[in-house]
Design a protein around this motif. Structure first.
Motif, PDB file in Angstrom:
ATOM      1  N   LEU A 167     150.526 -18.640  65.454  1.00 36.87           N
ATOM      2  CA  LEU A 167     149.725 -18.344  64.634  1.00 36.87           C
ATOM      3  C   LEU A 167     148.268 -18.779  64.484  1.00 36.87           C
ATOM      4  O   LEU A 167     147.962 -19.986  65.032  1.00 36.87           O
ATOM      5  CB  LEU A 167     150.479 -19.207  63.263  1.00 36.87           C
ATOM      6  N   VAL A 168     147.179 -18.076  64.217  1.00 30.88           N
ATOM      7  CA  VAL A 168     146.072 -18.192  64.632  1.00 30.88           C
ATOM      8  C   VAL A 168     145.533 -18.266  63.212  1.00 30.88           C
ATOM      9  O   VAL A 168     145.355 -17.537  62.260  1.00 30.88           O
ATOM     10  CB  VAL A 168     145.182 -16.960  65.360  1.00 30.88           C
ATOM     11  N   PRO A 169     144.716 -19.295  62.812  1.00 29.79           N
ATOM     12  CA  PRO A 169     144.161 -19.793  61.659  1.00 29.79           C
ATOM     13  C   PRO A 169     142.794 -18.474  61.469  1.00 29.79           C
ATOM     14  O   PRO A 169     142.039 -18.510  62.375  1.00 29.79           O
ATOM     15  CB  PRO A 169     143.767 -21.131  61.340  1.00 29.79           C
ATOM     16  N   VAL A 170     142.784 -18.200  60.109  1.00 32.08           N
ATOM     17  CA  VAL A 170     141.683 -17.055  59.988  1.00 32.08           C
ATOM     18  C   VAL A 170     140.892 -17.588  58.759  1.00 32.08           C
ATOM     19  O   VAL A 170     141.544 -17.972  57.929  1.00 32.08           O
ATOM     20  CB  VAL A 170     142.136 -15.634  59.784  1.00 32.08           C
ATOM     21  N   GLU A 171     139.622 -17.292  59.037  1.00 38.39           N
ATOM     22  CA  GLU A 171     138.859 -17.839  57.560  1.00 38.39           C
ATOM     23  C   GLU A 171     138.747 -16.794  56.605  1.00 38.39           C
ATOM     24  O   GLU A 171     138.626 -15.743  56.989  1.00 38.39           O
ATOM     25  CB  GLU A 171     137.360 -17.977  58.150  1.00 38.39           C
ATOM     26  N   VAL A 172     139.169 -17.477  55.625  1.00 38.69           N
ATOM     27  CA  VAL A 172     139.310 -16.517  54.243  1.00 38.69           C
ATOM     28  C   VAL A 172     138.007 -16.584  53.457  1.00 38.69           C
ATOM     29  O   VAL A 172     137.631 -17.487  53.050  1.00 38.69           O
ATOM     30  CB  VAL A 172     140.592 -16.789  53.455  1.00 38.69           C
ATOM     31  N   SER A 173     137.117 -15.466  53.401  1.00 37.68           N
ATOM     32  CA  SER A 173     136.145 -15.348  52.617  1.00 37.68           C
ATOM     33  C   SER A 173     136.444 -15.279  51.250  1.00 37.68           C
ATOM     34  O   SER A 173     137.458 -14.695  50.846  1.00 37.68           O
ATOM     35  CB  SER A 173     135.047 -14.244  53.062  1.00 37.68           C
ATOM     36  N   GLU A 174     135.304 -15.800  50.517  1.00 36.19           N
ATOM     37  CA  GLU A 174     135.656 -15.582  48.905  1.00 36.19           C
ATOM     38  C   GLU A 174     135.603 -14.102  48.490  1.00 36.19           C
ATOM     39  O   GLU A 174     134.911 -13.363  48.972  1.00 36.19           O
ATOM     40  CB  GLU A 174     134.472 -16.299  48.414  1.00 36.19           C
ATOM     41  N   ALA A 175     136.061 -13.896  47.400  1.00 41.30           N
ATOM     42  CA  ALA A 175     136.114 -12.653  46.830  1.00 41.30           C
ATOM     43  C   ALA A 175     134.772 -12.225  46.441  1.00 41.30           C
ATOM     44  O   ALA A 175     134.074 -12.997  45.702  1.00 41.30           O
ATOM     45  CB  ALA A 175     137.127 -12.339  45.918  1.00 41.30           C
ATOM     46  N   ARG A 176     134.505 -11.137  46.593  1.00 36.01           N
ATOM     47  CA  ARG A 176     133.213 -10.678  46.019  1.00 36.01           C
ATOM     48  C   ARG A 176     132.905 -10.321  44.703  1.00 36.01           C
ATOM     49  O   ARG A 176     131.687 -10.419  44.214  1.00 36.01           O
ATOM     50  CB  ARG A 176     132.511  -9.244  46.794  1.00 36.01           C
ATOM     51  N   GLY A 177     134.059 -10.028  44.062  1.00 38.04           N
ATOM     52  CA  GLY A 177     133.976  -9.669  42.613  1.00 38.04           C
ATOM     53  C   GLY A 177     133.694  -8.397  42.544  1.00 38.04           C
ATOM     54  O   GLY A 177     133.453  -7.662  43.307  1.00 38.04           O
ATOM     55  N   GLY A 178     133.096  -8.032  41.201  1.00 38.85           N
ATOM     56  CA  GLY A 178     132.618  -6.789  41.039  1.00 38.85           C
ATOM     57  C   GLY A 178     133.412  -5.919  40.429  1.00 38.85           C
ATOM     58  O   GLY A 178     134.624  -6.207  40.073  1.00 38.85           O
ATOM     59  N   LEU A 179     133.310  -4.393  40.384  1.00 38.37           N
ATOM     60  CA  LEU A 179     133.938  -3.490  39.686  1.00 38.37           C
ATOM     61  C   LEU A 179     135.104  -2.745  40.253  1.00 38.37           C
ATOM     62  O   LEU A 179     135.779  -2.059  39.949  1.00 38.37           O
ATOM     63  CB  LEU A 179     133.097  -2.676  38.866  1.00 38.37           C
ATOM     64  N   GLY A 180     135.106  -2.950  41.703  1.00 40.82           N
ATOM     65  CA  GLY A 180     136.113  -2.052  42.538  1.00 40.82           C
ATOM     66  C   GLY A 180     135.634  -0.584  42.629  1.00 40.82           C
ATOM     67  O   GLY A 180     134.581  -0.234  42.603  1.00 40.82           O
ATOM     68  N   CYS A 181     136.547  -0.053  42.394  1.00 37.05           N
ATOM     69  CA  CYS A 181     136.556   1.444  42.235  1.00 37.05           C
ATOM     70  C   CYS A 181     136.374   2.149  40.729  1.00 37.05           C
ATOM     71  O   CYS A 181     136.178   3.283  40.561  1.00 37.05           O
ATOM     72  CB  CYS A 181     137.724   2.348  42.995  1.00 37.05           C
ATOM     73  N   LEU A 182     136.047   1.410  39.791  1.00 37.76           N
ATOM     74  CA  LEU A 182     136.068   1.710  38.321  1.00 37.76           C
ATOM     75  C   LEU A 182     134.742   2.585  38.241  1.00 37.76           C
ATOM     76  O   LEU A 182     134.814   3.596  37.624  1.00 37.76           O
ATOM     77  CB  LEU A 182     135.539   0.358  37.442  1.00 37.76           C
ATOM     78  N   PRO A 183     133.444   2.364  38.648  1.00 41.48           N
ATOM     79  CA  PRO A 183     132.557   3.408  38.591  1.00 41.48           C
ATOM     80  C   PRO A 183     132.880   4.787  39.036  1.00 41.48           C
ATOM     81  O   PRO A 183     132.523   5.758  38.446  1.00 41.48           O
ATOM     82  CB  PRO A 183     131.515   2.807  39.451  1.00 41.48           C
ATOM     83  N   LEU A 184     133.419   4.953  40.082  1.00 46.51           N
ATOM     84  CA  LEU A 184     134.056   6.183  40.743  1.00 46.51           C
ATOM     85  C   LEU A 184     134.881   6.758  39.718  1.00 46.51           C
ATOM     86  O   LEU A 184     134.847   8.160  39.380  1.00 46.51           O
ATOM     87  CB  LEU A 184     134.596   6.075  42.082  1.00 46.51           C
ATOM     88  N   LEU A 185     135.867   6.059  39.143  1.00 40.83           N
ATOM     89  CA  LEU A 185     136.849   6.614  38.170  1.00 40.83           C
ATOM     90  C   LEU A 185     135.944   7.178  37.051  1.00 40.83           C
ATOM     91  O   LEU A 185     136.325   8.102  36.300  1.00 40.83           O
ATOM     92  CB  LEU A 185     137.827   5.661  37.774  1.00 40.83           C
ATOM     93  N   LEU A 186     135.073   6.345  36.519  1.00 42.03           N
ATOM     94  CA  LEU A 186     134.376   6.771  35.151  1.00 42.03           C
ATOM     95  C   LEU A 186     133.449   8.084  35.743  1.00 42.03           C
ATOM     96  O   LEU A 186     133.394   8.825  34.766  1.00 42.03           O
ATOM     97  CB  LEU A 186     133.393   5.628  34.828  1.00 42.03           C
ATOM     98  N   LEU A 187     133.006   8.186  36.849  1.00 44.44           N
ATOM     99  CA  LEU A 187     132.325   9.377  37.077  1.00 44.44           C
ATOM    100  C   LEU A 187     133.114  10.561  37.244  1.00 44.44           C
ATOM    101  O   LEU A 187     132.735  11.607  36.710  1.00 44.44           O
ATOM    102  CB  LEU A 187     131.597   9.072  38.417  1.00 44.44           C
ATOM    103  N   LEU A 188     134.259  10.381  37.806  1.00 38.17           N
ATOM    104  CA  LEU A 188     135.136  11.382  37.807  1.00 38.17           C
ATOM    105  C   LEU A 188     135.661  11.901  36.386  1.00 38.17           C
ATOM    106  O   LEU A 188     135.785  13.205  36.005  1.00 38.17           O
ATOM    107  CB  LEU A 188     136.471  10.948  38.605  1.00 38.17           C
ATOM    108  N   ALA A 189     135.925  10.963  35.361  1.00 37.08           N
ATOM    109  CA  ALA A 189     136.333  11.275  34.099  1.00 37.08           C
ATOM    110  C   ALA A 189     135.034  11.784  33.345  1.00 37.08           C
ATOM    111  O   ALA A 189     135.412  13.080  32.538  1.00 37.08           O
ATOM    112  CB  ALA A 189     136.643  10.034  33.411  1.00 37.08           C
ATOM    113  N   ALA A 190     133.885  11.365  33.697  1.00 39.94           N
ATOM    114  CA  ALA A 190     132.645  12.096  32.990  1.00 39.94           C
ATOM    115  C   ALA A 190     132.649  13.634  33.397  1.00 39.94           C
ATOM    116  O   ALA A 190     132.373  14.710  32.687  1.00 39.94           O
ATOM    117  CB  ALA A 190     131.639  11.414  33.204  1.00 39.94           C
ATOM    118  N   ALA A 191     132.824  13.795  34.871  1.00 42.84           N
ATOM    119  CA  ALA A 191     132.500  15.283  35.402  1.00 42.84           C
ATOM    120  C   ALA A 191     133.747  16.179  34.874  1.00 42.84           C
ATOM    121  O   ALA A 191     133.691  17.494  34.414  1.00 42.84           O
ATOM    122  CB  ALA A 191     132.796  15.105  36.739  1.00 42.84           C
TER     123      ALA A 191
END
Length: 63
Positions: free
Chosen positions: A27-51
């Motif tokens: 087992l090798v310890p791996v540094e876990v970076s913090e979550a970046r936050g943000g909206l994820g794929c929500l903007p893409l889903l909104l764009l597809l819904a608008a289209a």
């Protein structure tokens, strides 16, 4: 015939009691970076819904 059965029986017994190879895990310890936050794929889903709304308002998919 008895000799063959004896040989097969001894071979099966040796095969059943053989030492089992152990898998080693390293087992090798791996540094876990913090979550970046943000909206994820929500903007893409909104764009597809608008289209889709634009396509349906303009007469749908029929030509």
């Amino acid at each position: 015939m008895n000799a063959i059965l004896l040989i097969v029986g001894v071979a099966a017994l040796l095969w059943l009691v053989r030492p089992v190879r152990r898998t080693r895990m390293i087992l090798v310890p791996v540094e876990v970076s913090e979550a970046r936050g943000g909206l994820g794929c929500l903007p893409l889903l909104l764009l597809l819904a608008a289209a889709l709304v634009v396509v349906l308002v303009n007469g749908g998919f029929a030509r």
